[in-house]
Motif scaffolding. Structure first.
Motif, PDB file in Angstrom:
ATOM      1  N   MET A 177       1.312  -1.840   0.118  1.00 60.50           N
ATOM      2  CA  MET A 177       0.338   0.194  -0.498  1.00 60.50           C
ATOM      3  C   MET A 177       1.220   1.340   0.022  1.00 60.50           C
ATOM      4  SD  MET A 177      -3.849  -0.363   1.860  1.00 60.50           S
ATOM      5  CE  MET A 177      -3.182  -1.400   3.728  1.00 60.50           C
ATOM      6  N   LEU A 178       1.739   0.968   0.700  1.00 61.32           N
ATOM      7  CA  LEU A 178       3.000   2.210   0.743  1.00 61.32           C
ATOM      8  C   LEU A 178       3.597   2.820  -0.546  1.00 61.32           C
ATOM      9  CD1 LEU A 178       2.652   2.176   3.930  1.00 61.32           C
ATOM     10  CD2 LEU A 178       5.405   3.391   4.378  1.00 61.32           C
ATOM     11  N   ASP A 179       4.083   1.399  -1.581  1.00 63.03           N
ATOM     12  CA  ASP A 179       4.661   1.191  -2.622  1.00 63.03           C
ATOM     13  C   ASP A 179       3.532   2.291  -3.702  1.00 63.03           C
ATOM     14  OD1 ASP A 179       6.721   0.372  -1.374  1.00 63.03           O
ATOM     15  OD2 ASP A 179       6.690  -1.989  -2.202  1.00 63.03           O
ATOM     16  N   MET A 180       2.148   1.894  -3.462  1.00 61.62           N
ATOM     17  CA  MET A 180       1.429   2.219  -4.372  1.00 61.62           C
ATOM     18  C   MET A 180       1.027   4.117  -4.237  1.00 61.62           C
ATOM     19  SD  MET A 180      -0.891  -1.166  -5.189  1.00 61.62           S
ATOM     20  CE  MET A 180      -2.343  -0.368  -5.612  1.00 61.62           C
ATOM     21  N   GLY A 181       1.060   4.550  -2.825  1.00 58.34           N
ATOM     22  CA  GLY A 181       1.369   5.620  -2.829  1.00 58.34           C
ATOM     23  C   GLY A 181       0.368   6.426  -1.857  1.00 58.34           C
ATOM     24  N   PHE A 182      -0.457   4.913  -1.517  1.00 60.14           N
ATOM     25  CA  PHE A 182      -1.717   4.833  -0.767  1.00 60.14           C
ATOM     26  C   PHE A 182      -1.556   6.033   0.979  1.00 60.14           C
ATOM     27  CE2 PHE A 182      -3.599   1.530  -3.063  1.00 60.14           C
ATOM     28  CZ  PHE A 182      -4.322   2.165  -3.956  1.00 60.14           C
ATOM     29  N   ILE A 183      -0.045   6.372   0.951  1.00 61.36           N
ATOM     30  CA  ILE A 183      -0.175   6.759   2.292  1.00 61.36           C
ATOM     31  C   ILE A 183      -0.710   7.438   2.638  1.00 61.36           C
ATOM     32  CG2 ILE A 183       1.243   8.068   1.460  1.00 61.36           C
ATOM     33  CD1 ILE A 183       1.040   6.352   5.201  1.00 61.36           C
ATOM     34  N   ASN A 184      -1.060   8.736   2.116  1.00 61.82           N
ATOM     35  CA  ASN A 184      -2.364  10.128   2.057  1.00 61.82           C
ATOM     36  C   ASN A 184      -3.762   9.339   2.590  1.00 61.82           C
ATOM     37  OD1 ASN A 184      -0.091  11.946   2.209  1.00 61.82           O
ATOM     38  ND2 ASN A 184      -0.419  12.059   0.403  1.00 61.82           N
ATOM     39  N   ASP A 185      -4.041   8.843   1.895  1.00 64.33           N
ATOM     40  CA  ASP A 185      -5.604   7.741   1.639  1.00 64.33           C
ATOM     41  C   ASP A 185      -5.181   6.913   2.891  1.00 64.33           C
ATOM     42  OD1 ASP A 185      -6.244   8.361  -0.264  1.00 64.33           O
ATOM     43  OD2 ASP A 185      -5.596   6.963  -1.765  1.00 64.33           O
ATOM     44  N   ILE A 186      -4.854   6.326   3.975  1.00 65.03           N
ATOM     45  CA  ILE A 186      -3.970   5.752   4.905  1.00 65.03           C
ATOM     46  C   ILE A 186      -4.438   6.376   5.820  1.00 65.03           C
ATOM     47  CG2 ILE A 186      -3.144   4.036   6.379  1.00 65.03           C
ATOM     48  CD1 ILE A 186      -2.500   2.870   3.789  1.00 65.03           C
ATOM     49  N   ARG A 187      -3.808   7.856   6.090  1.00 66.21           N
ATOM     50  CA  ARG A 187      -4.261   8.603   6.925  1.00 66.21           C
ATOM     51  C   ARG A 187      -5.808   9.395   7.228  1.00 66.21           C
ATOM     52  NH1 ARG A 187       0.771   9.202   9.391  1.00 66.21           N
ATOM     53  NH2 ARG A 187       2.690   8.784   8.307  1.00 66.21           N
ATOM     54  N   LYS A 188      -6.280   9.370   6.046  1.00 62.26           N
ATOM     55  CA  LYS A 188      -7.136   9.705   6.201  1.00 62.26           C
ATOM     56  C   LYS A 188      -8.390   8.782   7.076  1.00 62.26           C
ATOM     57  CE  LYS A 188      -6.678  13.241   1.641  1.00 62.26           C
ATOM     58  NZ  LYS A 188      -7.058  13.119   0.416  1.00 62.26           N
ATOM     59  N   VAL A 189      -8.531   8.055   6.495  1.00 63.40           N
ATOM     60  CA  VAL A 189      -9.116   6.826   6.981  1.00 63.40           C
ATOM     61  C   VAL A 189      -9.401   6.951   8.453  1.00 63.40           C
ATOM     62  CG1 VAL A 189      -9.996   4.965   6.984  1.00 63.40           C
ATOM     63  CG2 VAL A 189      -8.939   5.362   4.824  1.00 63.40           C
ATOM     64  N   VAL A 190      -7.609   6.449   8.401  1.00 67.35           N
ATOM     65  CA  VAL A 190      -7.042   6.617  10.462  1.00 67.35           C
ATOM     66  C   VAL A 190      -8.329   7.867  11.202  1.00 67.35           C
ATOM     67  CG1 VAL A 190      -5.773   6.536  12.211  1.00 67.35           C
ATOM     68  CG2 VAL A 190      -5.357   4.762   9.847  1.00 67.35           C
ATOM     69  N   GLY A 191      -7.890   9.064  10.222  1.00 65.05           N
ATOM     70  CA  GLY A 191      -7.903   9.936  10.804  1.00 65.05           C
ATOM     71  C   GLY A 191      -9.741   9.737  11.200  1.00 65.05           C
ATOM     72  N   MET A 192     -10.000   8.778   9.890  1.00 64.61           N
ATOM     73  CA  MET A 192     -12.744   8.837  10.570  1.00 64.61           C
ATOM     74  C   MET A 192     -12.702   7.525  11.738  1.00 64.61           C
ATOM     75  SD  MET A 192     -13.073   9.188   6.677  1.00 64.61           S
ATOM     76  CE  MET A 192     -12.613  10.421   5.565  1.00 64.61           C
ATOM     77  N   ILE A 193     -11.393   6.734  12.179  1.00 63.34           N
ATOM     78  CA  ILE A 193     -12.115   6.001  13.293  1.00 63.34           C
ATOM     79  C   ILE A 193     -11.255   6.196  14.008  1.00 63.34           C
ATOM     80  CG2 ILE A 193     -11.090   3.108  13.878  1.00 63.34           C
ATOM     81  CD1 ILE A 193     -10.048   3.373  10.615  1.00 63.34           C
ATOM     82  N   PRO A 194     -12.620   5.490  15.317  1.00 69.96           N
ATOM     83  CA  PRO A 194     -12.208   6.590  16.955  1.00 69.96           C
ATOM     84  C   PRO A 194     -10.384   5.764  17.320  1.00 69.96           C
ATOM     85  CG  PRO A 194     -14.407   5.050  16.797  1.00 69.96           C
ATOM     86  CD  PRO A 194     -13.464   4.724  15.367  1.00 69.96           C
ATOM     87  N   LYS A 195      -9.755   6.456  17.814  1.00 70.17           N
ATOM     88  CA  LYS A 195      -8.485   6.564  18.798  1.00 70.17           C
ATOM     89  C   LYS A 195      -8.376   5.181  19.419  1.00 70.17           C
ATOM     90  CE  LYS A 195      -6.948  11.185  18.823  1.00 70.17           C
ATOM     91  NZ  LYS A 195      -6.700  12.631  19.106  1.00 70.17           N
ATOM     92  N   GLU A 196      -9.864   5.407  19.842  1.00 68.61           N
ATOM     93  CA  GLU A 196      -9.409   3.765  21.156  1.00 68.61           C
ATOM     94  C   GLU A 196     -10.099   2.376  20.431  1.00 68.61           C
ATOM     95  OE1 GLU A 196      -8.667   3.094  24.073  1.00 68.61           O
ATOM     96  OE2 GLU A 196      -8.014   5.629  24.546  1.00 68.61           O
ATOM     97  N   ARG A 197      -8.734   1.880  19.313  1.00 72.38           N
ATOM     98  CA  ARG A 197      -9.704   1.095  18.783  1.00 72.38           C
ATOM     99  C   ARG A 197      -7.992  -0.442  18.698  1.00 72.38           C
ATOM    100  NH1 ARG A 197      -7.100   5.027  15.394  1.00 72.38           N
ATOM    101  NH2 ARG A 197      -5.331   4.605  14.552  1.00 72.38           N
ATOM    102  N   GLN A 198      -8.591  -1.353  18.056  1.00 71.53           N
ATOM    103  CA  GLN A 198      -7.093  -2.528  17.381  1.00 71.53           C
ATOM    104  C   GLN A 198      -6.732  -2.322  16.422  1.00 71.53           C
ATOM    105  OE1 GLN A 198      -8.191  -6.269  18.511  1.00 71.53           O
ATOM    106  NE2 GLN A 198      -6.123  -6.863  19.439  1.00 71.53           N
ATOM    107  N   THR A 199      -5.522  -1.716  16.232  1.00 73.84           N
ATOM    108  CA  THR A 199      -4.852  -2.366  14.836  1.00 73.84           C
ATOM    109  C   THR A 199      -4.232  -3.259  14.613  1.00 73.84           C
ATOM    110  OG1 THR A 199      -4.490   0.940  15.482  1.00 73.84           O
ATOM    111  CG2 THR A 199      -4.069  -0.520  12.920  1.00 73.84           C
TER     112      THR A 199
END
Length: 466
Positions: A177-199
């Motif tokens: 995912m990082l090689d394909m340039g999804f890093i910014n999309d991943i950060r956007k998605v993570v910002g919409m998820i509660p901080k109290e989570r399992q990753t």
């Protein structure tokens, strides 16, 4: 360790056993207890070692366990017309991100197979197809959502998905995912998820970028590694043909004529190269299909389905589209073009020798790809066997080693030695021919400067007085 010893729910163990699995792989034996305990996990394992089940099985257990603690039908309520519908449509409790459509489909099928005996709903969304059926699945209710980043953000922007109820986030094949340039999309998605989570992070390789991303998203993760980083499976027999580029088609044709070439996966570097290989194989009567990003989703699905069923003997793929090719009994992997990234080689040959089986990986290397071959050998810490059969198509490996010419004293025409004034000009950012132009105009370093004229002298006097 058997699955029955990992304290998984009986319906899940029963589903896994019906799929033919009884003993957990090393990554599954390490990851499942940690995920059941609610810890964040950073896992690194070879392709084909069961990373999907390592996070899918404990996730299904935890989701099913929390569902039974609610009312008898916690997710169902009636609307004004007396019909029952799912509460909170489009609000998943678990989110799995995957880099490609094929991998997302494979993960979705695994959740459906392992969770067939529990009351949970699974939905997969990805691009390349119309979204109508995916939206209907979201509206019906969703416990586990498997998605590619692009389509996920599209449906979020349209209001079809709400991530505020996500309890578990999974990033599978995070390095790709990082090689394909999804890093910014991943950060956007993570910002919409509660901080109290399992990753949970699972990847076949562990570059520095993955470490940096995990440090920003994971909380005290448990790191587990079942093999050295970027090491191929020991059951893969690896070899290389040193072949001239123009002879690669003929060499491939001869190899596929062998009787033991049952189910073969061929990798090319480009999409057009994959199409050329398929046309070449079809001309000689070999059933072949291709999957890459230029193919429609329906065409990719049909090619992969034919390869799984055995109707298609050879599947030609690019690196991006190959993620998610989970096909049993792939006997051979052929690198028609060597990858320019050594880690990609490990991903490619990991498509064979899955689940403890043996496999064969062959690579074609021309003169220009020798540097890629050396990088691969440095990464995997071994030298590949150089094949000598089909010698009329190969070249001598000694020709790839250039002999250094002895240094010659003095300066002569054609030497790489620079003149002092030219090197100074290059340091100042001037072109190398600057001195020649200065010499032609009389402003060079040849002899003393020309005397000033009377007009120039009077001009200088006026400037001095002023």
């Amino acid at each position: 360790m058997k699955f029955s010893e990992l304290r998984l729910a009986e319906p899940i163990v029963r589903a896994v056993t019906s799929e033919g699995y009884e003993t957990a792989t090393p990554i599954q034996g390490k990851a499942i207890p940690e995920v059941l305990a609610g810890n964040d996990v950073l896992g690194c394992a070879q392709t084909g070692t069961g990373k999907t089940a390592a996070f899918a099985l404990p996730m299904l257990h935890r989701l099913a366990e929390t569902s039974t603690k609610r009312s008898k039908h916690p997710e169902v309520k009636t609307n004004g017309k007396g019909k029952r519908r799912r509460a909170n449509p489009g609000r998943p409790r678990a989110l799995v991100l995957a880099p490609t459509r094929e991998l997302a489909s494979q993960i979705f099928e695994s959740f459906c197979s392992y969770g067939r005996h529990v009351r949970l709903r699974h939905v997969v969304v990805f691009g390349g197809v119309k979204q109508a059926s995916q939206v209907r699945g979201l509206r019906a209710g969703c416990d586990v959502l498997v998605a590619t980043p692009g389509r996920l953000l599209d449906l979020i922007n349209q209001g079809h998905i709400d991530l505020r109820g996500v309890e578990t986030l999974v990033l599978d094949e995070a390095d790709r995912m990082l090689d394909m340039g999804f890093i910014n999309d991943i950060r956007k998605v993570v910002g919409m998820i509660p901080k109290e989570r399992q990753t949970l992070f699972f990847s076949a390789t562990m570059p520095k970028e993955i470490r940096d991303l995990s440090d920003s998203l994971l909380r005290n993760p448990v790191f587990m590694e079942t093999a050295p980083v970027a090491s191929p499976a020991e059951t893969v027999m690896q070899s290389v043909y040193l072949v001239m580029r123009q002879n690669k088609p003929a060499l491939l044709e001869r190899i596929l004529r062998h009787d033991d070439m049952n189910r073969t996966l061929i990798f090319t570097r480009t999409k057009h190269g994959a199409d050329r290989v398929v046309k070449q194989l079809n001309r000689i009567g070999v059933e072949a299909g291709a999957i890459h990003s230029n193919k429609s989703q329906n065409a990719r699905t049909l090619a992969l389905k034919g390869f799984k069923s055995g109707k298609v003997q050879v599947l030609v793929a690019t690196d991006i589209a190959s993620r998610g090719i989970d096909v049993d009994q792939i006997t051979h992997v052929i690198n028609y073009d060597l990858p320019n990234l050594p880690d990609t080689y490990v991903h490619r040959i990991g498509r064979t020798a899955r689940a403890g089986n043996s496999g064969i990986a062959m690579s074609f290397c021309d003169h220009e790809e020798v540097k890629h071959l050396k990088a691969i050998e440095r990464l995997i810490r071994m030298e590949l066997e150089i094949r000598s059969d089909e010698s009329d198509l190969l070249f001598d490996p000694s020709r790839t080693q250039r002999k250094k010419k002895p240094a010659q004293k003095g300066h002569h025409r054609g030497s790489s030695k620079k003149r002092p004034d030219q090197s100074e000009n290059r340091e100042d950012g001037r072109p190398s021919h600057w001195n020649k132009r200065r010499a032609k105009s009389g402003r060079g370093n040849r002899g003393p400067a020309a005397p000033a004229s009377n007009k120039q002298r009077s001009k200088r006097r006026k400037q001095a007085v002023a």
